[in-house]
Every structure is written in structure tokens, then in C-alpha cells.
Design a protein around this motif. Structure first.
Motif, mmCIF file in Angstrom:
data_model
loop_
_atom_site.group_PDB
_atom_site.id
_atom_site.type_symbol
_atom_site.label_atom_id
_atom_site.label_comp_id
_atom_site.label_asym_id
_atom_site.label_seq_id
_atom_site.Cartn_x
_atom_site.Cartn_y
_atom_site.Cartn_z
ATOM 1 N N ALA A 73 41.962 48.323 51.144
ATOM 2 C CA ALA A 73 43.129 49.069 51.586
ATOM 3 C C ALA A 73 44.329 48.807 50.687
ATOM 4 O O ALA A 73 45.190 49.653 50.532
ATOM 5 C CB ALA A 73 43.459 48.714 53.033
ATOM 6 N N VAL A 74 44.399 47.608 50.112
ATOM 7 C CA VAL A 74 45.485 47.243 49.210
ATOM 8 C C VAL A 74 44.905 47.043 47.816
ATOM 9 O O VAL A 74 43.886 46.378 47.656
ATOM 10 C CB VAL A 74 46.175 45.944 49.693
ATOM 11 N N PRO A 75 45.522 47.642 46.784
ATOM 12 C CA PRO A 75 44.981 47.486 45.427
ATOM 13 C C PRO A 75 44.884 46.025 45.012
ATOM 14 O O PRO A 75 45.559 45.158 45.563
ATOM 15 C CB PRO A 75 46.010 48.244 44.568
ATOM 16 N N ALA A 76 44.027 45.767 44.031
ATOM 17 C CA ALA A 76 43.855 44.408 43.513
ATOM 18 C C ALA A 76 45.193 43.835 43.060
ATOM 19 O O ALA A 76 46.045 44.546 42.533
ATOM 20 C CB ALA A 76 42.872 44.408 42.360
ATOM 21 N N THR A 77 45.383 42.544 43.300
ATOM 22 C CA THR A 77 46.601 41.851 42.913
ATOM 23 C C THR A 77 46.247 40.778 41.899
ATOM 24 O O THR A 77 45.436 39.899 42.186
ATOM 25 C CB THR A 77 47.265 41.190 44.144
ATOM 26 N N ASP A 78 46.830 40.848 40.691
ATOM 27 C CA ASP A 78 46.517 39.882 39.628
ATOM 28 C C ASP A 78 45.015 39.804 39.364
ATOM 29 O O ASP A 78 44.484 38.754 39.030
ATOM 30 C CB ASP A 78 47.034 38.486 39.988
ATOM 31 N N GLY A 79 44.329 40.934 39.561
ATOM 32 C CA GLY A 79 42.890 40.961 39.323
ATOM 33 C C GLY A 79 42.061 40.471 40.487
ATOM 34 O O GLY A 79 40.827 40.502 40.426
ATOM 35 N N VAL A 80 42.686 39.994 41.566
ATOM 36 C CA VAL A 80 41.958 39.505 42.736
ATOM 37 C C VAL A 80 41.684 40.673 43.682
ATOM 38 O O VAL A 80 42.594 41.425 44.036
ATOM 39 C CB VAL A 80 42.753 38.414 43.477
ATOM 40 N N THR A 81 40.433 40.822 44.083
ATOM 41 C CA THR A 81 40.056 41.865 45.027
ATOM 42 C C THR A 81 39.558 41.234 46.318
ATOM 43 O O THR A 81 39.028 40.126 46.323
ATOM 44 C CB THR A 81 38.951 42.763 44.444
ATOM 45 N N GLY A 82 39.720 41.957 47.427
ATOM 46 C CA GLY A 82 39.285 41.444 48.712
ATOM 47 C C GLY A 82 40.300 40.501 49.305
ATOM 48 O O GLY A 82 41.476 40.507 48.955
ATOM 49 N N GLY A 83 39.835 39.657 50.212
ATOM 50 C CA GLY A 83 40.729 38.728 50.878
ATOM 51 C C GLY A 83 41.216 39.283 52.206
ATOM 52 O O GLY A 83 41.105 40.478 52.482
ATOM 53 N N THR A 84 41.739 38.391 53.024
ATOM 54 C CA THR A 84 42.240 38.781 54.341
ATOM 55 C C THR A 84 43.691 38.350 54.501
ATOM 56 O O THR A 84 44.194 37.507 53.759
ATOM 57 C CB THR A 84 41.403 38.131 55.465
ATOM 58 N N VAL A 85 44.359 38.931 55.481
ATOM 59 C CA VAL A 85 45.755 38.603 55.763
ATOM 60 C C VAL A 85 45.840 37.163 56.264
ATOM 61 O O VAL A 85 45.182 36.800 57.235
ATOM 62 C CB VAL A 85 46.340 39.550 56.824
ATOM 63 N N PRO A 86 46.639 36.316 55.625
ATOM 64 C CA PRO A 86 46.760 34.917 56.071
ATOM 65 C C PRO A 86 47.662 34.824 57.297
ATOM 66 O O PRO A 86 48.444 35.735 57.574
ATOM 67 C CB PRO A 86 47.385 34.224 54.864
ATOM 68 N N PRO A 87 47.587 33.713 58.025
ATOM 69 C CA PRO A 87 48.441 33.551 59.203
ATOM 70 C C PRO A 87 49.904 33.298 58.866
ATOM 71 O O PRO A 87 50.768 33.403 59.736
ATOM 72 C CB PRO A 87 47.824 32.343 59.920
#
Length: 247
Positions: A73-87
Motif C-alpha cells: 500500500a505504501v511505496p518502498a522506502t530506501d529500498g525496503v519493501t513490506g513491513g508493518t506499522v509499528p506501535p
């Protein structure tokens, strides 16, 4: 907080002070710099997701934690893809300092330090002690507990008391696991690069194969961390540092 929070220059000076040879400094300090770079990238990604959390659809993979290869849903950031919203928002500054110091204890577990012109080697049976050695070393240097813990708590995907006892490791029985998100991200970043001679980068899949040697639970724990933090662009990093890539 009662101890020293070091600057980057102070950290580099400590590496040079402890390194028994140029070869040892080049290998270990460069590894720490690389892990600091990956740490910064992973945190940038998660903090971007945190800032966008209110605009993400309820079923977005970054919110649900469900893997959705190729669909973010959110474009890659600094080449990092995926991940989840942190608390919460992560402290990139402290985590980068911790990453630059996480392997400071490895200077003390060298079997051959390279000063004789032969390749560097580590003392395999005692290598697992490098985190605790680094922790004690940093405390003795006057560094704050919050910084010293990065050395202590980064081994594997979280070294528990149960694992220490079960594997008969040469460590006091205790938990050597991250106690906050900043320490956890350094532990994760550390898995993408190896101080082998010559050094190498590993993809998430490559480390999953390595983790499986310690059991399927260990592998699944790693894959959960990858889903949480996303994947850095390891091939690009390998090209940047002119190092081999294991995928």
C-alpha cells in the motif's frame, strides 16, 4: 541515563583502539557500518508506515501483517519493501549508534587477527560470547547501559535462557534478547551481512536456511521478523560494497 552516549567519531575511535590489526578493523568496523545503514533503512520504512497509518486501508498488508508479495500500500522506502506499522515511532539515532557498536566484542574472540598476513579467523567455540564481552567492555568504557545492551542482545533471532541451557552454550544462563524495538531492529539488520572472510550479504531467504539449522521454530521466528520489518534491497547493498551475495 548516567553513562556516555557516544558520538559516531567516538565509536570509530573505540573500534580503532580495540582492533589488533588493520584487517580486523576493516572487517569488523565495516560490518558495523553496514548494519547501521540497514538499521537506518528498516527504521525509515517503519516510521514512514507509522506516519501513514491513518491513511492506510484497514486490510492493507502493512496493517494486517499478512504477507502480500508484490503488493504494498505504501511505496518502498530506501529500498525496503513490506513491513508493518509499528506501535510507536522508532529512535533511529540511538539504534544507529547501537548498530555501530553491536559487534565491538568480536575483536576479543579472534583466533587469528590478520597481523601475520594470514586470513582473519574467529574462535568458533567462544564466538557466541562476543555479545556479552562487548556489553561488559562498553560498560567499562563508561557507556550508558542503553547503548551497551545493543552488544548484549543481538545474537541470532533472540538468544533465550532456555536456548543457552539446551545448547550448552558457554554463557551464563540468561536471556540475551532485545528489550525494545530499537535493539530488535539492529538484531534483524545484523542477519543480512556476515563477517565471513571474505564478507558477504545474505537475503532473507538465505538467512532463513541458516536459521533452520537451529530448528523450524527459529526459522519461523526469523520469517515473522522479516514480515514485521520488511526486506532491504540486499542486492543493491552487495553491489554498493562490492561484496558477494548469497540468496
Amino acid at each position: 541515563m548516567t553513562g556516555i552516549i557516544p558520538t559516531v567519531d567516538q565509536i570509530e575511535a573505540l573500534h580503532r583502539k580495540l582492533a589488533p590489526s588493520d584487517a580486523a578493523y576493516d572487517l569488523i568496523h565495516t560490518h558495523c557500518v553496514i548494519i547501521a545503514q540497514i538499521t537506518r533503512q528498516l527504521i525509515h520504512r517503519r516510521n514512514a508506515l507509522f506516519m501513514r497509518r491513518c491513511t492506510l486501508p484497514a486490510d492493507a498488508p502493512e496493517r494486517t501483517g499478512e504477507p502480500a508479495p508484490g503488493a504494498f500500500a505504501v511505496p518502498a522506502t530506501d529500498g525496503v519493501t513490506g513491513g508493518t506499522v509499528p506501535p510507536r515511532y522508532l529512535d533511529a539515532g540511538q539504534a544507529v549508534l547501537g548498530a555501530l557498536l553491536h559487534d565491538i566484542g568480536t575483536y576479543r574472540v579472534l583466533k587469528n587477527d590478520g597481523s601475520n598476513g594470514e586470513p582473519l579467523t574467529f574462535d568458533g567455540p567462544h564466538y557466541v560470547q562476543h555479545g556479552l564481552i562487548g556489553y561488559d567492555l562498553l560498560l567499562n568504557e563508561g557507556y550508558d547501559e542503553s547503548i551497551a545492551q545493543y552488544a548484549r542482545n543481538h545474537t541470532g533471532v533472540g538468544l533465550t535462557r532456555e536456548a543457552v541451557v539446551r545448547q550448552g552454550l558457554p554463557l551464563p544462563p540468561d536471556d540475551y534478547v532485545p528489550v525494545n524495538l530499537e535493539q530488535e531492529v539492529v538484531m534483524v539488520a545484523d542477519k543480512y551481512h556476515s563477517k565471513s572472510v571474505p564478507p558477504k550479504f545474505l537475503t532473507a531467504d538465505a538467512y532463513a536456511h541458516k536459521a533452520a539449522r537451529f530448528g523450524e521454530d527459529n526459522k519461523e521466528q526469523w520469517l515473522d521478523l522479516v514480515r514485521t520489518y520488511g526486506e532491504p534491497d540486499v542486492p543493491a547493498l552487495a553491489e554498493e560494497y562490492h561484496m558477494r551475495l548469497v540468496d
